[in-house]
Write a protein that holds these residues in place. Structure first.
Motif, mmCIF file in Angstrom:
data_model
loop_
_atom_site.group_PDB
_atom_site.id
_atom_site.type_symbol
_atom_site.label_atom_id
_atom_site.label_comp_id
_atom_site.label_asym_id
_atom_site.label_seq_id
_atom_site.Cartn_x
_atom_site.Cartn_y
_atom_site.Cartn_z
ATOM 1 N N LYS A 33 -58.596 35.969 -74.087
ATOM 2 C CA LYS A 33 -58.023 34.802 -73.419
ATOM 3 C C LYS A 33 -56.896 34.191 -74.254
ATOM 4 C CE LYS A 33 -60.205 31.895 -70.937
ATOM 5 N NZ LYS A 33 -61.044 30.760 -70.501
ATOM 6 N N ARG A 34 -55.928 33.555 -73.562
ATOM 7 C CA ARG A 34 -54.857 32.811 -74.219
ATOM 8 C C ARG A 34 -54.683 31.485 -73.501
ATOM 9 N NH1 ARG A 34 -49.596 36.416 -74.550
ATOM 10 N NH2 ARG A 34 -50.068 36.741 -72.351
ATOM 11 N N LYS A 35 -54.491 30.420 -74.248
ATOM 12 C CA LYS A 35 -54.327 29.100 -73.651
ATOM 13 C C LYS A 35 -53.026 29.040 -72.857
ATOM 14 C CE LYS A 35 -57.017 26.674 -77.169
ATOM 15 N NZ LYS A 35 -57.001 25.667 -78.255
ATOM 16 N N ASN A 36 -53.157 28.663 -71.592
ATOM 17 C CA ASN A 36 -52.023 28.475 -70.680
ATOM 18 C C ASN A 36 -51.214 29.752 -70.465
ATOM 19 O OD1 ASN A 36 -52.654 25.664 -70.563
ATOM 20 N ND2 ASN A 36 -51.513 25.354 -72.477
ATOM 21 N N LYS A 37 -51.815 30.905 -70.735
ATOM 22 C CA LYS A 37 -51.144 32.179 -70.486
ATOM 23 C C LYS A 37 -52.134 33.165 -69.877
ATOM 24 C CE LYS A 37 -47.792 31.963 -74.304
ATOM 25 N NZ LYS A 37 -47.295 32.655 -75.519
ATOM 26 N N ARG A 38 -51.575 34.211 -69.299
ATOM 27 C CA ARG A 38 -52.448 35.253 -68.768
ATOM 28 C C ARG A 38 -53.208 35.920 -69.916
ATOM 29 N NH1 ARG A 38 -48.741 39.140 -65.262
ATOM 30 N NH2 ARG A 38 -47.458 38.880 -67.119
ATOM 31 N N PRO A 39 -54.451 36.365 -69.674
ATOM 32 C CA PRO A 39 -55.200 37.039 -70.747
ATOM 33 C C PRO A 39 -54.571 38.382 -71.105
ATOM 34 C CG PRO A 39 -56.388 37.212 -68.666
ATOM 35 C CD PRO A 39 -55.231 36.272 -68.422
ATOM 36 N N ILE A 40 -54.848 38.827 -72.311
ATOM 37 C CA ILE A 40 -54.400 40.142 -72.763
ATOM 38 C C ILE A 40 -55.531 41.136 -72.517
ATOM 39 C CG2 ILE A 40 -53.716 41.515 -74.770
ATOM 40 C CD1 ILE A 40 -52.619 38.924 -75.995
ATOM 41 N N ILE A 41 -55.225 42.244 -71.856
ATOM 42 C CA ILE A 41 -56.209 43.304 -71.616
ATOM 43 C C ILE A 41 -55.894 44.460 -72.564
ATOM 44 C CG2 ILE A 41 -57.263 44.840 -69.927
ATOM 45 C CD1 ILE A 41 -57.624 41.861 -69.327
ATOM 46 N N LEU A 42 -56.875 44.848 -73.351
ATOM 47 C CA LEU A 42 -56.692 45.906 -74.335
ATOM 48 C C LEU A 42 -57.646 47.062 -74.057
ATOM 49 C CD1 LEU A 42 -56.658 43.732 -77.582
ATOM 50 C CD2 LEU A 42 -54.660 44.687 -76.452
ATOM 51 N N LEU A 43 -57.150 48.277 -74.168
ATOM 52 C CA LEU A 43 -58.027 49.443 -74.183
ATOM 53 C C LEU A 43 -58.354 49.715 -75.649
ATOM 54 C CD1 LEU A 43 -59.508 51.795 -72.890
ATOM 55 C CD2 LEU A 43 -57.375 53.116 -72.983
ATOM 56 N N SER A 44 -59.593 49.460 -76.017
ATOM 57 C CA SER A 44 -59.993 49.512 -77.425
ATOM 58 C C SER A 44 -60.940 50.668 -77.683
ATOM 59 C CB SER A 44 -60.667 48.196 -77.834
ATOM 60 O OG SER A 44 -59.785 47.120 -77.667
ATOM 61 N N THR A 45 -60.812 51.227 -78.868
ATOM 62 C CA THR A 45 -61.740 52.261 -79.325
ATOM 63 C C THR A 45 -62.698 51.624 -80.326
ATOM 64 O OG1 THR A 45 -60.069 53.982 -79.045
ATOM 65 C CG2 THR A 45 -61.957 54.502 -80.452
#
Length: 313
Positions: A33-45
């Motif tokens: 999540k980010r304040k007042n911004k779109r969330p970041i989606i990560l493909l994580s290993t």
């Protein structure tokens, strides 16, 4: 024999403890999540481990391979603003599931896309950096001590100081043969960009910090970028190319220089972190005229780095 019993709880034939047992290369989508911004989606290993006592045959991994995934999925349901916070949550749940364990660890490695402008034309491009997050946990009696892990890996460019100095000496001799004075030669060589060989550099910083402290991942990325001869970009116009070539050749660095620069910037930027913060800094230069690659590393606590730098000053 009772085939329905939990064979992982049996004693092993060879009764020695194991440092780490778990799963590696488990891929999951995570949402930051980010304040007042779109969330970041990560493909994580993910790499997830616990230690195993000598009295326990296994960690319930073979019979229930979904256990580790359930732990991660449960942790990912919570809103989080940091990848290292997700790691801390997973570590706590690992101890709940594996009550025989006294140590647990999770590492997440993700490709992180950021938009950056080229230096002259200001063309936007997507740049990819690797970000590293996670946590380590240790049981101390009834308490669990959590250490968060945060870091990044960034690709840049370095220019070799040694070859450049050799070119300077050759150029000075050639100019002297043409009748230029020493003063004129110095002015000429200071005004032109002297050739050298370049290499793509890979810088990495990993910090292990106590709970209660936070580090901005972009601060780590910026430190790595400015510790090399120059940044690199996805889209470059002619003026951008000229700027990067000139900048890198005016700022030549050995692989050792990059690590020392990163160490200095870490001490300056993270003055609020405690002395027992662990720091691992590495730089690999993918050599262009050699068959080998150059490598340098510094492992220390933040307190040790502060002391070394104070002694220099």
């Amino acid at each position: 024999m009772n085939w329905s019993c939990d064979i992982q709880n049996f004693e092993p034939d060879v009764k020695i403890s194991l440092t780490r047992v778990g799963v590696k290369n488990l891929k999951k989508l995570i949402r930051i999540k980010r304040k007042n911004k779109r969330p970041i989606i990560l493909l994580s290993t993910f790499n997830v481990f616990v230690n195993l006592p000598s009295s326990q045959k296994g960690i319930h991994m073979s019979r229930n391979p979904e256990v580790i995934e359930e732990i991660i999925d449960s942790a990912l349901e919570k809103d989080s603003y940091e990848i290292e916070e997700i790691g801390a949550e997973i570590v706590k749940k690992l101890f709940e599931k594996h009550n025989y364990a006294t140590e647990a660890e999770v590492i997440m490695i993700s490709d992180f896309m950021v938009k950056e402008k080229s230096p002259v034309s200001k063309k936007l491009s997507q740049e990819v950096h690797k970000i590293i997050g996670g946590a380590k946990g240790r049981k101390e009696g009834e308490k669990i001590k959590i250490t968060k892990i945060v870091g990044a890996e960034v690709i840049g460019i370095t220019a070799c100081p040694c070859a450049q100095n050799l070119i300077r000496e050759i150029s000075a001799k050639n100019l002297m043969k043409l009748g230029y004075s020493k003063e004129e030669i110095e002015r000429i060589l200071d005004a032109v960009i002297l050739a050298t060989h370049n290499q793509r550099g890979i810088g990495k910083i990993i910090l292990e910090i106590p709970e209660g402290y936070n580090v901005e991942i972009m601060d780590i990325i910026d430190i790595i970028k400015k510790s090399m001869s120059s940044e690199i970009y996805g889209i470059l116009k002619r003026d951008d190319e000229a700027y990067i070539v000139e900048k890198s050749h005016k700022n030549p660095k050995f692989v050792e220089d990059c690590v020392r620069e990163m160490a200095k910037h870490i001490v300056e930027k993270f003055s609020y972190l405690p002395d027992d913060t662990k720091v691992v800094i590495t730089q690999i230069n993918l050599e262009s005229i050699h068959r080998h690659d150059a490598f340098a590393e510094k492992k220390a606590t933040l307190g040790e780095l502060r002391k070394e730098l104070c002694e220099i000053i």
